[in-house]
Scaffold this active site. Structure first.
Site, PDB file in Angstrom:
ATOM      1  N   PHE A 125     -31.798 -59.179 -22.775  1.00 39.05           N
ATOM      2  CA  PHE A 125     -30.755 -58.705 -21.876  1.00 39.05           C
ATOM      3  C   PHE A 125     -30.822 -59.518 -20.570  1.00 39.05           C
ATOM      4  O   PHE A 125     -31.909 -59.770 -20.056  1.00 39.05           O
ATOM      5  CB  PHE A 125     -30.975 -57.216 -21.603  1.00 39.05           C
ATOM      6  CG  PHE A 125     -29.821 -56.531 -20.943  1.00 39.05           C
ATOM      7  CD1 PHE A 125     -28.767 -56.033 -21.696  1.00 39.05           C
ATOM      8  CD2 PHE A 125     -29.792 -56.373 -19.565  1.00 39.05           C
ATOM      9  CE1 PHE A 125     -27.699 -55.394 -21.082  1.00 39.05           C
ATOM     10  CE2 PHE A 125     -28.722 -55.735 -18.951  1.00 39.05           C
ATOM     11  CZ  PHE A 125     -27.678 -55.240 -19.713  1.00 39.05           C
ATOM     12  N   ASP A 196     -38.811 -53.254 -23.316  1.00 45.74           N
ATOM     13  CA  ASP A 196     -37.617 -52.633 -22.752  1.00 45.74           C
ATOM     14  C   ASP A 196     -36.984 -51.818 -23.884  1.00 45.74           C
ATOM     15  O   ASP A 196     -36.562 -52.374 -24.897  1.00 45.74           O
ATOM     16  CB  ASP A 196     -36.669 -53.724 -22.235  1.00 45.74           C
ATOM     17  CG  ASP A 196     -35.451 -53.148 -21.519  1.00 45.74           C
ATOM     18  OD1 ASP A 196     -35.091 -51.992 -21.814  1.00 45.74           O
ATOM     19  OD2 ASP A 196     -34.865 -53.868 -20.685  1.00 45.74           O
ATOM     20  N   TYR A 221     -29.208 -43.871 -18.939  1.00 52.68           N
ATOM     21  CA  TYR A 221     -27.781 -43.540 -19.097  1.00 52.68           C
ATOM     22  C   TYR A 221     -27.163 -43.953 -20.424  1.00 52.68           C
ATOM     23  O   TYR A 221     -25.979 -43.801 -20.621  1.00 52.68           O
ATOM     24  CB  TYR A 221     -26.962 -44.127 -17.935  1.00 52.68           C
ATOM     25  CG  TYR A 221     -27.154 -45.612 -17.664  1.00 52.68           C
ATOM     26  CD1 TYR A 221     -26.503 -46.562 -18.434  1.00 52.68           C
ATOM     27  CD2 TYR A 221     -27.973 -46.040 -16.626  1.00 52.68           C
ATOM     28  CE1 TYR A 221     -26.681 -47.915 -18.181  1.00 52.68           C
ATOM     29  CE2 TYR A 221     -28.152 -47.398 -16.366  1.00 52.68           C
ATOM     30  CZ  TYR A 221     -27.504 -48.323 -17.148  1.00 52.68           C
ATOM     31  OH  TYR A 221     -27.685 -49.658 -16.902  1.00 52.68           O
ATOM     32  N   LYS A 222     -27.975 -44.512 -21.325  1.00 52.81           N
ATOM     33  CA  LYS A 222     -27.435 -44.914 -22.630  1.00 52.81           C
ATOM     34  C   LYS A 222     -27.653 -43.775 -23.633  1.00 52.81           C
ATOM     35  O   LYS A 222     -27.027 -42.737 -23.514  1.00 52.81           O
ATOM     36  CB  LYS A 222     -28.050 -46.242 -23.044  1.00 52.81           C
ATOM     37  CG  LYS A 222     -27.557 -47.370 -22.129  1.00 52.81           C
ATOM     38  CD  LYS A 222     -28.279 -48.674 -22.323  1.00 52.81           C
ATOM     39  CE  LYS A 222     -27.693 -49.708 -21.365  1.00 52.81           C
ATOM     40  NZ  LYS A 222     -28.536 -50.875 -21.194  1.00 52.81           N
ATOM     41  N   ARG A 370     -18.613 -54.087 -29.973  1.00 49.87           N
ATOM     42  CA  ARG A 370     -19.759 -53.227 -30.307  1.00 49.87           C
ATOM     43  C   ARG A 370     -19.278 -51.789 -30.561  1.00 49.87           C
ATOM     44  O   ARG A 370     -18.423 -51.276 -29.829  1.00 49.87           O
ATOM     45  CB  ARG A 370     -20.779 -53.205 -29.164  1.00 49.87           C
ATOM     46  CG  ARG A 370     -21.373 -54.560 -28.839  1.00 49.87           C
ATOM     47  CD  ARG A 370     -22.527 -54.437 -27.854  1.00 49.87           C
ATOM     48  NE  ARG A 370     -22.159 -53.751 -26.609  1.00 49.87           N
ATOM     49  CZ  ARG A 370     -23.004 -53.487 -25.625  1.00 49.87           C
ATOM     50  NH1 ARG A 370     -24.280 -53.821 -25.729  1.00 49.87           N
ATOM     51  NH2 ARG A 370     -22.597 -52.887 -24.522  1.00 49.87           N
TER      52      ARG A 370
HETATM   53  C1  LIG Z   1     -28.725 -51.446 -20.127  1.00 47.24           C
HETATM   54  C2  LIG Z   1     -29.929 -52.303 -20.068  1.00 47.24           C
HETATM   55  C3  LIG Z   1     -30.557 -52.547 -18.856  1.00 47.24           C
HETATM   56  C4  LIG Z   1     -29.947 -51.987 -17.598  1.00 47.24           C
HETATM   57  O1  LIG Z   1     -30.648 -52.221 -16.464  1.00 47.24           O
HETATM   58  P1  LIG Z   1     -30.169 -51.530 -15.095  1.00 47.24           P
HETATM   59  O2  LIG Z   1     -31.209 -51.893 -14.150  1.00 47.24           O
HETATM   60  O3  LIG Z   1     -30.021 -50.072 -15.353  1.00 47.24           O
HETATM   61  O4  LIG Z   1     -28.838 -52.092 -14.748  1.00 47.24           O
HETATM   62  C5  LIG Z   1     -31.708 -53.308 -18.862  1.00 47.24           C
HETATM   63  N1  LIG Z   1     -32.191 -53.826 -20.015  1.00 47.24           N
HETATM   64  C6  LIG Z   1     -31.594 -53.598 -21.207  1.00 47.24           C
HETATM   65  C7  LIG Z   1     -32.182 -54.156 -22.455  1.00 47.24           C
HETATM   66  C8  LIG Z   1     -30.448 -52.832 -21.269  1.00 47.24           C
HETATM   67  O5  LIG Z   1     -29.851 -52.618 -22.435  1.00 47.24           O
END
Ligand SMILES: *Cc1c(COP(=O)(O)O)cnc(C)c1O
Length: 411
Positions: A125, A196, A221-222, A370
Site C-alpha cells: 500500500f 499491516d 475503518y475497513k 474492486r
Molecule cells: C487503508 C490502508 C491504510 C490506511 O492508512 P491510514 O493511515 O488510515 O490512511 C494503510 N495500509 C493499508 C494496507 C491499507 O489498506
C-alpha cells in the site's frame, strides 16, 4: 451455475443473516466497498447522541473518568485482540495506520540496532512505502529500504535485515501472504516482522501469537466498521514490550501523564506506544463497530465471504464472458482476502455507472474495479444482483458517458 432462487436460499440458511439488521444500509444499495469504508452499525447513532447530550454536553471534562474516555484506547485494544489472535495487553488503538507504521518501524530498528535493511514489496500500500521512505530519511545510520517483487521477498531476507514489513492482503489484487510461513522465514534470519492487517483484520481469523508475529498494525475503518478516520490498532508482542523505544514520545505514552513532569518516562507495556489524546467521538464509533463482532465467529465470516466471492467469479465468467473483463485476484478463495478485483480498460467509467445503479464498489488506478464481500451486511442475493447489473451495463454500454471522463478526487 446457481439460480437466483438458490442465492435467496443461501441467505435463508446463513448463520450470519441476522447481523445485517445491525447495519445501516440504504434501500436500493448493494454495498460492496467494505474493504475501503465499512458500513455503519446502527448503534452508532445512540452512542453518538449519548456522547453529545450527556458525555460531552453535560459531564464535560469529568467524562475522562466517569464515562471511561481515558481507558477507551486500551478497551478497544482488548476488543480487537481476540479478532487477531493476540493477548489483550498486546494491542492498543492509537492514531492512524500510517502513524503507527512509523512508530513500529522505528521500534523495530531500535531493537535490531546492528542491522541496516528493511524489506517490503513493490505492491505494498502506498502509505506503507511512503512511511518507510520517511523513516530512511529521518532515522540516520544508513538504513536501506529494499522494495522487491513479492516472489523475491523471502530470498532477500538476510543477516543484515532488521525488519520485513508487508501487508497481509494486497489492497489491489487481494492476494494473501501466508502470515505464518513468511514470518517464519524472517525469524530464520533473525529479522523482525511487521504486518499491516488493514485489508484482513475483521475479514478472516488471524493468529498473530500462533504465527509468532513481532509487530502489527491495522485499520479501524475497513472491515472493523469503525467509521471514517477511526483510530488504528497497533500490536507489539509481549516479548518485545520491555524493549520498546518508539519515536513519538507523547504524554499519553508517559508513565504518569498527569504528574506533568518535564522528563519522559515511558508507561509500561503497550501503553507506551500511545502519543497524544485520542479522538473520542471516533473511538466511540469504533467501539460500536467492534461490538458487532461479539458472539460472531470469524471462521463463519470468512467461509461466507469466500463462498460469495466464488459465486461472483462464476457468475461473471458466465454472464459477462463476451466482454473484456479479467480476474486480477486469485481464483482460489484461500489465497485471497475478502475483495475481488476485475480489470477492464474502462474500469473507472464502469464503476461510476455501477454506483449510479446502486452497486457500490470502487476503482483503483489504472484499470481495476474492486468488489468486497462482507457477509456481516452483504447478502448472497446482492451478489447475484450486482453481477446482473454489471452485465446490463456492459451490454448497453451505458458506462460510456462524458461525465465519467474526469475522475473525482477520491476514487
Ligand atoms: C487503508 C490502508 C491504510 C490506511 O492508512 P491510514 O493511515 O488510515 O490512511 C494503510 N495500509 C493499508 C494496507 C491499507 O489498506
Amino acid at each position: 451455475l446457481l439460480k437466483k432462487s438458490e442465492f435467496i436460499a443461501l441467505d435463508a440458511a446463513s448463520t450470519l443473516s441476522g447481523v445485517r439488521q445491525r447495519f445501516s444500509i440504504p434501500d436500493g444499495v448493494i454495498y460492496m466497498n467494505g474493504n475501503s469504508l465499512g458500513a455503519m452499525p446502527k448503534s452508532v447513532g445512540d452512542s453518538l447522541s449519548a456522547f453529545v447530550e450527556k458525555e460531552w454536553g453535560q459531564d464535560l471534562i469529568r467524562s475522562w473518568n466517569v464515562n471511561g474516555w481515558y481507558v477507551l484506547a486500551s478497551q478497544l485494544g482488548e476488543q480487537v485482540s481476540r479478532l487477531i489472535g493476540a493477548a489483550p495487553d498486546e494491542v492498543i488503538f492509537s492514531d492512524s495506520t500510517s502513524v503507527n507504521l512509523y512508530k513500529l518501524v522505528v521500534t523495530a530498528l531500535n531493537i535490531k540496532s546492528q542491522r541496516k535493511k528493511i524489506i517490503t514489496d513493490t505492491d505494498n500500500f502506498p502509505t506503507d512505502l511512503y512511511i518507510l521512505e520517511g523513516v530512511a530519511k529521518s532515522f540516520g545510520r544508513g538504513i536501506e529500504i529494499e522494495v522487491v517483487d513479492r516472489k523475491d521477498v523471502i530470498d532477500c531476507i538476510d543477516r543484515d535485515t532488521a525488519l520485513l514489513t508487508l501487508t497481509q492482503a494486497n489492497y489491489r489484487t487481494s492476494e494473501l501472504y501466508d502470515l505464518q510461513e513468511v514470518s517464519k522465514a524472517a525469524h530464520r534470519q533473525g529479522a523482525l516482522v511487521l504486518w499491516d492487517l488493514s485489508h484482513s483484520c475483521g475479514a478472516m481469523p488471524i493468529d498473530l501469537n500462533g504465527a509468532n508475529v513481532d509487530l502489527a498494525t491495522g485499520c479501524g475503518y475497513k472491515y472493523l466498521n469503525g467509521g471514517p478516520g477511526a483510530p488504528a490498532f497497533l500490536y507489539v508482542a509481549k516479548r518485545w514490550q520491555e524493549q520498546i523505544d518508539q519515536p513519538l514520545t507523547g504524554w499519553m505514552g508517559h508513565k504518569a501523564p498527569f504528574a506533568m513532569s518535564a522528563d519522559y518516562v515511558p508507561a509500561e507495556g503497550i501503553t507506551q506506544m500511545l502519543t497524544g489524546t485520542p479522538p473520542i467521538a471516533s473511538a466511540i464509533c469504533l467501539r460500536e463497530g467492534l461490538s458487532v463482532f461479539d458472539g460472531i465467529s470469524l471462521t463463519d465470516v470468512r467461509a461466507a465471504s469466500m463462498e460469495m466471492g466464488k459465486l461472483f467469479i462464476e457468475l461473471t465468467d458466465d454472464l459477462c464472458r463476451d466482454y473484456p473483463l479479467s480476474l486480477v485476484s486469485p481464483v482460489d478463495g484461500e489465497r485471497r482476502g475478502s475483495h475481488i478485483a476485475l480489470r477492464h480498460e474502462n474500469a473507472y467509467a464502469l464503476m461510476q455507472e455501477l454506483i449510479a445503479n446502486g452497486v457500490i464498489g470502487d476503482f483503483r488506478a489504472a484499470d481495476i474495479m474492486r468488489f468486497a464481500f462482507t457477509p456481516l451486511y452483504l447478502r448472497y442475493i446482492d451478489v447475484w444482483h450486482a453481477v446482473a447489473v454489471l452485465r446490463t451495463i456492459l451490454e448497453t454500454e451505458s458506462w460510456n458517458k462524458p461525465e465519467y471522463a474526469t475522475r473525482a478526487a477520491v476514487t
